[in-house]
Scaffold this motif. Sequence first.
Motif, PDB file in Angstrom:
ATOM      1  N   ILE A  28      46.554  41.423  48.262  1.00  0.00           N
ATOM      2  CA  ILE A  28      45.995  41.833  46.977  1.00  0.00           C
ATOM      3  C   ILE A  28      46.548  40.965  45.851  1.00  0.00           C
ATOM      4  O   ILE A  28      45.812  40.593  44.930  1.00  0.00           O
ATOM      5  N   ASN A  37      43.540  42.579  39.318  1.00  0.00           N
ATOM      6  CA  ASN A  37      44.739  43.029  40.031  1.00  0.00           C
ATOM      7  C   ASN A  37      46.019  42.819  39.227  1.00  0.00           C
ATOM      8  O   ASN A  37      47.080  42.592  39.789  1.00  0.00           O
ATOM      9  N   ILE A  42      47.102  48.001  38.414  1.00  0.00           N
ATOM     10  CA  ILE A  42      47.472  48.642  39.684  1.00  0.00           C
ATOM     11  C   ILE A  42      48.413  49.815  39.407  1.00  0.00           C
ATOM     12  O   ILE A  42      48.306  50.883  40.005  1.00  0.00           O
ATOM     13  N   ILE A  87      39.977  45.146  39.382  1.00  0.00           N
ATOM     14  CA  ILE A  87      40.622  45.198  40.694  1.00  0.00           C
ATOM     15  C   ILE A  87      39.727  44.493  41.707  1.00  0.00           C
ATOM     16  O   ILE A  87      38.518  44.380  41.510  1.00  0.00           O
ATOM     17  N   PHE A  91      41.851  45.997  47.000  1.00  0.00           N
ATOM     18  CA  PHE A  91      42.574  47.128  46.417  1.00  0.00           C
ATOM     19  C   PHE A  91      41.699  48.375  46.427  1.00  0.00           C
ATOM     20  O   PHE A  91      42.154  49.461  46.769  1.00  0.00           O
ATOM     21  N   TYR A 122      54.380  44.512  45.870  1.00  0.00           N
ATOM     22  CA  TYR A 122      53.453  43.892  44.926  1.00  0.00           C
ATOM     23  C   TYR A 122      54.220  43.219  43.791  1.00  0.00           C
ATOM     24  O   TYR A 122      53.859  42.139  43.335  1.00  0.00           O
TER      25      TYR A 122
END
Length: 129
Positions: A28, A37, A42, A87, A91, A122
């Motif tokens: 991602i 993203n 997120i 996104i 995701f 992440y």
Amino acid sequence: MNFWKDKKNKLVNPDLFSTFAENLAKKIADEGSKNCNKRSQIRKFYDEVLNFSARMGKKDPVEFEKMLPYIKMLNAKAAYAKGRGLISDSFKDFLTTSLQQIQDQDDFEVFAGLFEAFMGYYRLYRLSE
């Protein structure tokens, strides 16, 4: 992705919070761009999961049943964010696949743990913003 190795005995998939979460976070992060993203975007989804978790408190099947439709509404919020280019498909798919597996509070707790692990990885892979 499957949350459970053996749900009956409450055995979580042993690779879920490590290998799976790390690979997903890297994928991602790699799909991200200046506006897609972003960690802040997120994080909005993760904060909602934390909010649901805090509101449920102790294991209460009735309270969980009341919250479940709102938890599943994360699908609609993800669709909206995807439609705005905030996104990626991956995701959105992560959320959709995870939310499909949530049937009870144990499932939700595993999802929350997975999302927590994902967020840690992440942060490692999405350094700049």
